[in-house]
Design an enzyme around this catalytic site. Sequence first.
Site, PDB file in Angstrom:
ATOM      1  N   GLU A 182      -9.964  -8.009   2.817  1.00 19.47           N
ATOM      2  CA  GLU A 182     -11.399  -8.218   2.629  1.00 19.47           C
ATOM      3  C   GLU A 182     -11.528  -9.268   1.523  1.00 19.47           C
ATOM      4  OE1 GLU A 182     -15.386  -5.715   1.363  1.00 19.47           O
ATOM      5  OE2 GLU A 182     -13.490  -4.654   1.585  1.00 19.47           O
ATOM      6  N   ARG A 202       0.800   3.517   0.487  1.00 21.02           N
ATOM      7  CA  ARG A 202       0.420   2.431  -0.423  1.00 21.02           C
ATOM      8  C   ARG A 202       1.479   2.250  -1.479  1.00 21.02           C
ATOM      9  NH1 ARG A 202      -5.081   1.185  -0.672  1.00 21.02           N
ATOM     10  NH2 ARG A 202      -4.998   0.151  -2.670  1.00 21.02           N
ATOM     11  N   LYS A 232      -8.968  -3.980  -6.376  1.00 21.79           N
ATOM     12  CA  LYS A 232      -9.666  -5.236  -6.644  1.00 21.79           C
ATOM     13  C   LYS A 232     -10.895  -5.001  -7.518  1.00 21.79           C
ATOM     14  CE  LYS A 232      -9.282  -6.251  -2.248  1.00 21.79           C
ATOM     15  NZ  LYS A 232      -9.654  -6.752  -0.944  1.00 21.79           N
TER      16      LYS A 232
END
Length: 556
Positions: free
Chosen positions: A32, A258, A268
């Site tokens: 994204e 992850r 982020k």
Amino acid sequence: MTEKASNFLATIIEDDLAKGKHDQIVTRFPPEPNGYLHIGHAKSICVNFGLAEQFGGRCNLRFDDTNPEKEEQEYIDAIKADIEWLGFQWQDEPKFTSSYFDQLYDWAVHLINEGLAYVCDLSSDQAREYRGTLTEPGRNSPYRERSVEENLDLFARMRNGEFDEGACALRAKIDMASPNMNMRDPILYRIRKKAHHQTGNKWCIYPSYDYAHGQSDAIEGVTHSICTLEFEDHRPLYDWFIEHLPVPARPRQYEFARLNVNYTVTSKRKLKRLVDEGVVDGWDDPRMPTISGMRRRGVTPAALRHFSDMVGTSRAGGVVDLGMLDFAIREDLNENAPRAMAVLDPLKVVLTNLPEDHFESFTAAGHPNRDDLGERELPFSREIYIDRSDFNEDSSLSRKKFKRLVPGEWVRLRNAYIIQADEVIKNDAGEIVELRASVIEGTVGNDAPEGIRPRGVIHWVCAKHGVKAQVRLYDRLFNTETPDRGGDDFMQYLNPESLTLLTGCIVEPSIAKAEPETSFQFEREGYFVIDRYESTPENLVLNKTIGLKEVWERKV
Ligand code: ATP
Ligand code: MG
């Protein structure tokens, strides 16, 4: 297939190819564009591009830009640059979920026509209430039984901008009693009266991540849609869309754990806070765990790729020790960084038994076992600099403890003479400002003569020919292993001493000639890189990448 260690994803792919399920695999990396990529993304890039590489397939770069607000061109550019720097290349042009908005809209209409989607007018608070909890089933929305015609009309009017944000949403009609919350009539479209950086003002309704992702995979012919474990519970929904829509391919989703690294935040949103609040000097500050920050600190693509291999790819989570990354960095730089000498805290040494205009030049290897890295010239004259910490006034220090210079004794200057310290010069404040010493003739390239016992070997730079440089030392950005632990504000764990600026360093001339981003091993000091933005041959700026050994103590 290759010598690379296999993982469960490679095994699945190998099997799919062997069974003829696919002729070629297609993966994708779907960031994204709402921030710079971090070390966790580097892992995902290595997994997705790496598997495509390993099995002769391809990997798409797809900007997952369903959210009109947060996305910026700066991020798009940075993401592309990071992937290329890591050494990967996406197939064709980068792709954007937003370029599938027309198709996604048509498929939403398809679901309405099939009686599988409806426009719901519940407010978000009401919808939450109707949704139930993990232990209680949800209830059907009062709008769930609207006719196909009414839904088609309302959805078209949503698109035309006739309703306010939040007034209604398009939802899939699945099962409000499903034990999987994601299946309780999830939202497909929301009204967002925002311009989008790719589609401008064309849309005022935007698809949800869940609705857009699998269909975008299908449009691109992705075979293996690899994501992290938090999407595991979304997989039934992913499959539901693929099953109920006339999509051109049937991608499958696979999840792995992850990457979490201690002393590091990998979100982020949190990294953006560090930037926005000026705690660091931008997304590519060398202290940041962003790809561009690590790059600026002198971490190499090879080191990051090696690190990604070392941590492995599995479904078992955990926290990786930052020491593993350090290991990968040292291993690569030790092998590839040319050697040089730099004095970070200079102390002038006058070699009194040399004439004022003395000049000679020594040659040293660029690297002890890499002939291809050539040789370097080390000019030498009557005045040199050594590091302050390499001299101690206390000559009673044991030879074992202090293998450096003390008054009356000797050290070897690396690649040059043995010298003897004769006299200490101090200023009025009693601080040492200069050392007088003498060279022992005939000791360049030769063993010490009888009776002369150097305590050790130290580095040095010629005062006349050395080049001034600014050197920036970095420490961990956080002083706790788990700055990311839920509950606490991670900002309270910032290490106030994460940056030390040294302005008066002197480096050997070979460094001034090197290109930005060249890494060096400064002998006895560590690995340093020429800053890619701020360094010029006149104003050298170097960033410390990492020390020679792990000296950093764990703070618990
Ligand atoms: P963040 O929380 O930092 O915003 P994200 O997962 O929301 O991360 P995306 O841009 O959506 O960021 O991620 C792009 C891809 O990178 C996704 O496939 C995601 O699963 C993967 N990814 C993100 N963080 C990690 C991580 N720590 N380890 C492995 N993969 C990750
Ligand atoms: Mg995200």
